[in-house]
Scaffold this motif. Sequence first.
Motif, PDB file in Angstrom:
ATOM      1  N   THR A 147      15.916 -10.936  27.911  1.00  0.00           N
ATOM      2  CA  THR A 147      16.639 -12.213  28.010  1.00  0.00           C
ATOM      3  C   THR A 147      15.987 -13.258  27.111  1.00  0.00           C
ATOM      4  O   THR A 147      16.672 -13.976  26.375  1.00  0.00           O
ATOM      5  N   TYR A 148      14.652 -13.341  27.153  1.00  0.00           N
ATOM      6  CA  TYR A 148      13.957 -14.409  26.419  1.00  0.00           C
ATOM      7  C   TYR A 148      14.078 -14.239  24.901  1.00  0.00           C
ATOM      8  O   TYR A 148      13.856 -15.187  24.159  1.00  0.00           O
ATOM      9  N   LEU A 149      14.420 -13.021  24.451  1.00  0.00           N
ATOM     10  CA  LEU A 149      14.612 -12.816  23.002  1.00  0.00           C
ATOM     11  C   LEU A 149      16.072 -12.506  22.678  1.00  0.00           C
ATOM     12  O   LEU A 149      16.368 -11.947  21.620  1.00  0.00           O
ATOM     13  N   SER A 150      16.974 -12.853  23.594  1.00  0.00           N
ATOM     14  CA  SER A 150      18.389 -12.515  23.369  1.00  0.00           C
ATOM     15  C   SER A 150      19.046 -13.523  22.418  1.00  0.00           C
ATOM     16  O   SER A 150      18.513 -14.600  22.150  1.00  0.00           O
ATOM     17  N   ASP A 151      20.234 -13.133  21.923  1.00  0.00           N
ATOM     18  CA  ASP A 151      20.977 -13.959  20.965  1.00  0.00           C
ATOM     19  C   ASP A 151      21.998 -14.852  21.671  1.00  0.00           C
ATOM     20  O   ASP A 151      22.446 -14.533  22.775  1.00  0.00           O
ATOM     21  N   TYR A 152      22.414 -15.870  20.965  1.00  0.00           N
ATOM     22  CA  TYR A 152      23.378 -16.858  21.470  1.00  0.00           C
ATOM     23  C   TYR A 152      24.584 -16.192  22.150  1.00  0.00           C
ATOM     24  O   TYR A 152      25.017 -16.621  23.209  1.00  0.00           O
ATOM     25  N   LYS A 153      25.112 -15.137  21.547  1.00  0.00           N
ATOM     26  CA  LYS A 153      26.332 -14.501  22.079  1.00  0.00           C
ATOM     27  C   LYS A 153      26.116 -13.951  23.501  1.00  0.00           C
ATOM     28  O   LYS A 153      27.074 -13.769  24.248  1.00  0.00           O
ATOM     29  N   ASP A 154      24.880 -13.690  23.867  1.00  0.00           N
ATOM     30  CA  ASP A 154      24.585 -13.118  25.186  1.00  0.00           C
ATOM     31  C   ASP A 154      24.258 -14.184  26.238  1.00  0.00           C
ATOM     32  O   ASP A 154      23.947 -13.855  27.378  1.00  0.00           O
ATOM     33  N   TRP A 155      24.270 -15.453  25.875  1.00  0.00           N
ATOM     34  CA  TRP A 155      23.843 -16.494  26.814  1.00  0.00           C
ATOM     35  C   TRP A 155      25.011 -16.937  27.701  1.00  0.00           C
ATOM     36  O   TRP A 155      26.178 -16.763  27.349  1.00  0.00           O
ATOM     37  N   SER A 156      24.646 -17.541  28.823  1.00  0.00           N
ATOM     38  CA  SER A 156      25.676 -17.993  29.768  1.00  0.00           C
ATOM     39  C   SER A 156      26.396 -19.228  29.198  1.00  0.00           C
ATOM     40  O   SER A 156      25.859 -19.936  28.336  1.00  0.00           O
ATOM     41  N   ASP A 157      27.589 -19.471  29.726  1.00  0.00           N
ATOM     42  CA  ASP A 157      28.342 -20.664  29.308  1.00  0.00           C
ATOM     43  C   ASP A 157      27.561 -21.932  29.609  1.00  0.00           C
ATOM     44  O   ASP A 157      27.587 -22.890  28.842  1.00  0.00           O
TER      45      ASP A 157
END
Length: 251
Positions: free
Chosen positions: A42-52
């Motif tokens: 999660t801490y290295l995830s990309d914008y597309k994977d983030w919550s609204d």
Amino acid sequence: MLSKLEDAYGHQLFDFLRGKSQGLEIVERDDGFIQANLGPRTYLSDYKDWSDREKVALRLAKGNVIDIGCGGGRHSLYLQQKKGLQVLGVDVSPLAIRVCMLRGLKNTRVMSIEQLTSRLGRFDTVLMLGNNFGLFHNPTEAKKLLKNFWQMTNPGARIMAESLDPYKTQDPFHLAYHELNKRRRRMPGQVRIRIRYKKYCTPWFDYLLVSKQEMKEILHNTGWKLKRFLSAKRLEFPSRGQPYVAILERD
Ligand SMILES: C[S@@+](CC[C@H](N)C(=O)[O-])C[C@H]1O[C@@H](n2cnc3c(N)ncnc32)[C@H](O)[C@@H]1O
């Protein structure tokens, strides 16, 4: 400053960045409850994977930004690279800050939330995403630090703080923990945890999870008022609580 052996957050991030781990985080609570989650992923995830809610909070970010407990720097890097904002990433983990620098974050400091002062600058946005309202530890410390943030910010500044309503759960282990905390005269969602990775282990620390009503009570007389809540549409399963981001405005 965390010792090398205490820097479990940093080591799990650094190894995952280099493709040397599966990206799991082990959280141990002081009643013996242990949970694995997708921390470094999660801490290295990309914008597309983030919550609204995270995306809306970032859309509202402006001016000079401080990201407290920035981890691998995902939110800081987005604001620096995509919105051209001036961002300072702060984390108590030296290796997390090294990860941020390797990924291109220009301004970083190894510091704990308690050490922040206006000598770092005056900020327009304070980011505490990734559940980092928890870094306030307890209601007394939360009020003290919020007053300190008032000194470190400009008129019109905002805090984007993410928390988890701990009461939105049916899990008997979590419900029993709330009762244990009440008997110890702690807030039900004041979880005492440490993070473990391989042989690395952080010191025990209190992480504060609050309902929206409890957050409003903490804000009283701190110089910060609630602007709006951004809530998760669905609960995770099995639920540890309901995540939300609070947008707070400086009085
Ligand atoms: C749950 S992670 C969130 C990371 C990041 N905000 C994100 O959402 O990707 C919490 C981060 O806070 C940092 N941290 C823990 N205690 C801290 C403290 N007292 N002061 C500053 N940072 C702290 C940890 O090292 C870790 O990187």
